[in-house]
Design a protein around this motif. Structure first.
Motif, PDB file in Angstrom:
ATOM      1  N   ALA A  56      18.984  26.404   7.391  1.00  0.00           N
ATOM      2  CA  ALA A  56      20.121  27.378   7.485  1.00  0.00           C
ATOM      3  C   ALA A  56      19.830  28.620   8.556  1.00  0.00           C
ATOM      4  CB  ALA A  56      20.542  27.963   6.084  1.00  0.00           C
ATOM      5  N   ALA A  57      20.751  29.094   9.183  1.00  0.00           N
ATOM      6  CA  ALA A  57      20.620  30.250  10.028  1.00  0.00           C
ATOM      7  C   ALA A  57      19.491  30.495  10.926  1.00  0.00           C
ATOM      8  CB  ALA A  57      20.459  31.542   8.984  1.00  0.00           C
ATOM      9  N   GLY A  58      18.828  29.476  11.429  1.00  0.00           N
ATOM     10  CA  GLY A  58      17.752  29.073  12.514  1.00  0.00           C
ATOM     11  C   GLY A  58      16.421  29.248  11.638  1.00  0.00           C
ATOM     12  N   LEU A  59      16.489  29.070  10.189  1.00  0.00           N
ATOM     13  CA  LEU A  59      15.556  28.891   9.334  1.00  0.00           C
ATOM     14  C   LEU A  59      14.936  27.698   8.927  1.00  0.00           C
ATOM     15  CD1 LEU A  59      15.565  32.463   7.369  1.00  0.00           C
ATOM     16  CD2 LEU A  59      14.384  31.886   9.552  1.00  0.00           C
ATOM     17  N   HIS A  60      13.886  27.176   8.702  1.00  0.00           N
ATOM     18  CA  HIS A  60      13.458  25.711   8.104  1.00  0.00           C
ATOM     19  C   HIS A  60      12.597  25.773   7.279  1.00  0.00           C
ATOM     20  CE1 HIS A  60      15.933  24.279  11.576  1.00  0.00           C
ATOM     21  NE2 HIS A  60      15.234  25.333  12.281  1.00  0.00           N
ATOM     22  N   LEU A  61      12.752  25.433   5.819  1.00  0.00           N
ATOM     23  CA  LEU A  61      11.796  25.751   4.842  1.00  0.00           C
ATOM     24  C   LEU A  61      11.355  24.296   4.441  1.00  0.00           C
ATOM     25  CD1 LEU A  61      13.007  28.678   4.937  1.00  0.00           C
ATOM     26  CD2 LEU A  61      13.034  28.732   2.730  1.00  0.00           C
TER      27      LEU A  61
END
Ligand code: F6P
Length: 559
Positions: A56-61
Motif C-alpha cells: 500500500a502507498a508505495g510500500l511493500h511488506l
C-alpha cells in the motif's frame, strides 16, 4: 475517513483495556505459540512468499519470515476484533479525545490531509487552520530558498539551525538526512538539541551570524534543553548583530504565544501547533519548517501526501491486508506470545541512519507504559525496546549476537528497492543482496549437519561445527520502499505511527501521553541546586559528590 466498525463510546472502550488475557483469541494464540512451526518449515511451504507480501502507498511488506501461519493470522484478526480495533481507529480519525489522560485528540493525520476533506478535533473542522498555517510556513521555506527572506544585513541565508529536542528534532534530522538528494544544495542544515551546549558552541565557532537563520521548535517553549540553546543562540546573535536582528534571524513553532512574544519572534515568523498534535507526531506541522526549507514546497507536499495515502489505507483497508494492522498485530504476537525481548530496526540505506533513533521516540515514548488505560497495572509486557543502525554497519558490529547469541529479538529490514543515484545501481544492489541474505540467515539458520556438509575437510570441521551453527528462527519483516523519496518516506513514517497505535489498542494503553519523562525533569532541578551549592543541604547521590570534587571551584561557580 472512517471504518465501518460499530462505534462503541470511547469511555466504554477505555473500560475494556484490561481484558486482554480474557479474550478467547488470546488463549488461542498462547496455545498456538507451542504448535506453530519453526521458520524453516514455514518457509518451505509452497506459495508462502507471495501470500505474505502486502502493499500500500508505495510500500511493500514481506511478512514471510514472521512465525505466523494461517491459524496465527486468523487468531490475531480475532484478537483485533475482540480488542475493538476498528472502533478505536474510527475514534482516532474522528478526532475524539483518544489521548484520554490529557483529554486530547491525536489528529496528526489532519496535518497531512492533502485530500483536504474536513477533519474534526473535538467537533471543530481544523482543516482551514491547518491549511492556512501550512501555506504560511511553506511560504517562509520558499522565501529562504529563493533569497526573498534574508538576514538583517541583507545576506542570503546559508545556514539553517533547528533548535529543538525529541519530536521537535528527531523527525527533522531523520528526514533531512533521508532526503538529501532532494535538498537545496546552497543551504546547510544543522541541529542543536543537547543540553550541554557543545553543538551550538561548535556551530557558532564558524557560521556567519549575518547569514544564519534559527528555527526554535518547541511545542511548549518551556523544554529546558531548547530554552537554554535558544537563549544562547539569541545571545550570540545579539552580541554580533544587535537586538533588532532577532526578528529577522529567528522563527519559532509553539503553542506558547507569550513565550514567543518575550523572545522577540516576529509575527510573520511564528507558527502554530495545536494541543491535538503530540510532540512526537509533529514533523508534519510547521515543526517541519527545516525539512520544507531543505526540500522545497512541492517535495514537502509529496511527503505529506505519502503519509496521507497511508492514513487512508489504515482507515479503510480490511484488517487482513492493512499494513499497520498486520505490523502491529505481529509485533504483539512476537513480544507478548513468543517472548521476543527487543526489536531491531535495520535500514539498508545510509540515508536512513537516523530512522532507528526516530522510531525509538515514536515507539518507546508512546507504548512504554506500565499502566493500562483503565488505570490498572499491565499484567503483560508493553513497549518494546527499539534499537538499530544501518544494516551494513550492524553486520560488522552486533549481527554476531543476532546470529549466534542467546537474546530473543525481532527485526525490520528497511530499504528502497531502487537507488536514487542512477550512477550506482550495482552498489545499491549489493546492499539489497546483503539485506536479504541477513534476513534469510536469521530465519533459516544453519544446522551442524549443514556446516559439516559444506566443509571439504570433514574431520577438521567436526571440532568447530558447533561453533559455526546458526540457530535461526528469528522473525523479521522486510519493508521495501519503491525509492527513498519524499512520498515513500511519508508513507513509511505514517506506517509506523499507526503500527504503534494498533499495538497500544491491543495492549490497552494510551500511546499519546508521556508522563514518564516528568520525574527526571523535576529531579534535575534539585540536582542542579546540589551541584552548584553542595552546602545547600540537598541530599545528593554519590556521583554528585564526585562531580563536585572533580570540578572543584568550577562546580560552585556554575562553570
Ligand atoms: O520528552 C518529552 C517531550 O515532551 C516529547 O514528547 C517532545 O517531543 C519533547 O519533549 C520536546 O517538547 P517540546 O516540543 O515541547 O519542546
Amino acid at each position: 475517513m472512517s471504518t465501518a466498525a460499530p462505534l462503541l463510546a470511547l469511555s466504554e472502550l477505555e473500560a475494556r483495556a484490561g481484558g486482554l488475557q480474557r479474550c478467547s483469541a488470546w488463549a488461542r494464540l498462547c496455545d498456538l505459540a507451542n504448535r506453530t512451526p519453526a521458520l524453516r518449515e514455514l518457509l518451505a511451504r509452497a506459495d508462502r512468499s507471495r501470500a505474505m507480501v502486502h502493499s500500500a502507498a508505495g510500500l511493500h511488506l514481506d511478512f514471510s519470515r514472521q512465525r505466523v501461519d494461517d491459524s496465527v493470522l486468523a487468531a490475531l484478526m480475532q484478537l483485533a476484533e475482540e480488542r475493538d480495533l476498528g472502533a478505536w481507529i474510527s475514534h482516532l480519525f474522528a478526532g475524539a479525545a483518544v489521548n484520554t489522560t490529557e483529554r486530547r485528540p491525536a489528529l496528526h493525520m489532519a496535518l497531512r490531509n492533502t485530500g483536504r476533506e474536513p477533519m474534526y478535533a473535538g467537533g471543530t473542522d481544523v482543516m482551514p487552520l491547518v491549511n492556512a498555517e501550512l501555506e504560511r510556513f511553506l511560504g517562509v521555506a520558499e522565501g529562504i530558498r529563493d533569497g526573498r527572506i534574508r538576514g538583517s544585513a541583507g545576506g542570503r541565508i546559508t545556514d539553517v539551525v533547528n533548535i529543538g529536542i525529541g519530536g521537535s528534532d528527531l523527525g527533522l534530522v531523520m528526514a533531512i538526512d533521508a532526503l538529501r538528494p532532494y535538498s537545496a544544495g546552497n543551504i546547510r542544515f544543522h541541529f542543536v538539541s543537547n543540553i550541554d551546549g557543545t553543538q551550538l558552541a561548535d556551530l557558532t565557532a564558524w557560521v556567519d551570524p549575518e547569514t544564519t537563520f534559527f528555527i526554535v521548535c518547541s511545542k511548549s517553549f518551556t523544554t529546558q534543553e531548547t530554552r537554554l540553546n535558544a537563549d544562547a543562540a539569541r545571545e550570540w546573535l545579539v552580541a554580533r548583530l544587535g537586538e533588532n536582528a532577532v526578528s529577522s534571524h529567528f522563527a519559532a513553532v509553539s503553542v506558547n504565544d507569550p513565550a514567543m512574544d518575550e523572545f522577540g519572534i516576529a509575527p510573520a515568523l511564528r507558527f502554530r501547533i495545536w494541543d491535538w498534535v503530540g510532540g512526537r507526531y509533529s514533523l508534519w506541522s510547521a515543526v517541519g519548517l527545516a525539512v520544507a526549507t531543505a526540500i522545497g514546497r512541492q517535495r514537502f507536499l509529496e511527503l505529506l501526501s505519502g503519509a496521507h495515502e497511508l492514513d487512508r489505507h489504515f482507515a479503510t483497508a480490511g484488517h487482513t491486508r492493512n499494513l499497520p494492522v498486520l505490523l502491529g498485530l505481529i509485533a504483539v504476537w512476537n513480544q507478548n506470545v513468543l517472548g521476543v525481548q527487543s526489536h531491531a530496526v535495520l535500514p539498508y540505506s545510509a540515508r536512513l541512519q537516523r530512522f532507528p533513533a526516530y522510531l525509538q521516540q515514536l515507539e518507546m515514548e508512546s507504548n512504554g507504559k506500565g499502566v493500562l488505560r483503565d488505570g490498572t497495572p499491565s499484567a503483560w509486557p508493553t513497549g518494546t525496546v527499539i534499537w538499530g543502525e544501518p544494516g551494513s554497519n550492524g553486520q560488522h558490529a552486533f549481527f554476531q549476537l543476532l546470529h549466534q547469541g542467546t537474546a530473543r529479538f525481532s527485526a525490520d529490514f528497511i530499504a528502497p528497492a531502487r537507488s536514487e543515484r542512477a550512477e550506482q545501481p550495482d552498489r545499491h544492489l549489493a546492499g539489497l543482496a546483503n539485506m536479504l541474505a541477513q534476513a534469510e540467515a536469521l530465519a533459516r539458520g544453519r544446522s551442524e549437519r549443514e556446516v559439516l556438509a559444506a566443509s571439504p575437510d570433514k574431520t577438521g570441521a567436526k571440532a568447530l561445527a558447533a561453533q559455526k551453527t546458526h540457530p535461526g528462527n528469528h522473525p523479521s519483516t522486510v519493508i521495501l520502499m519503491e525509492r527513498l523519496d519524499p512520498r515513500s518516506l511519508g508513507a513509511l513514517v505514517a506506517l509506523y505511527e499507526h503500527k504503534v497505535f494498533v499495538q497500544s489498542v491491543i495492549l490497552g494503553i494510551n500511546p499519546f501521553d508521556q508522563w514518564g519523562v516528568e520525574l527526571g525533569k523535576t529531579l534535575a532541578g534539585t540536582m542542579q541546586v546540589a551541584l552548584k551549592n553542595p552546602a545547600s543541604g540537598v541530599g545528593v547521590p554519590a556521583a554528585a559528590e564526585v562531580i563536585v570534587r572533580l570540578r572543584g571551584d568550577a562546580g560552585r561557580s556554575g562553570a
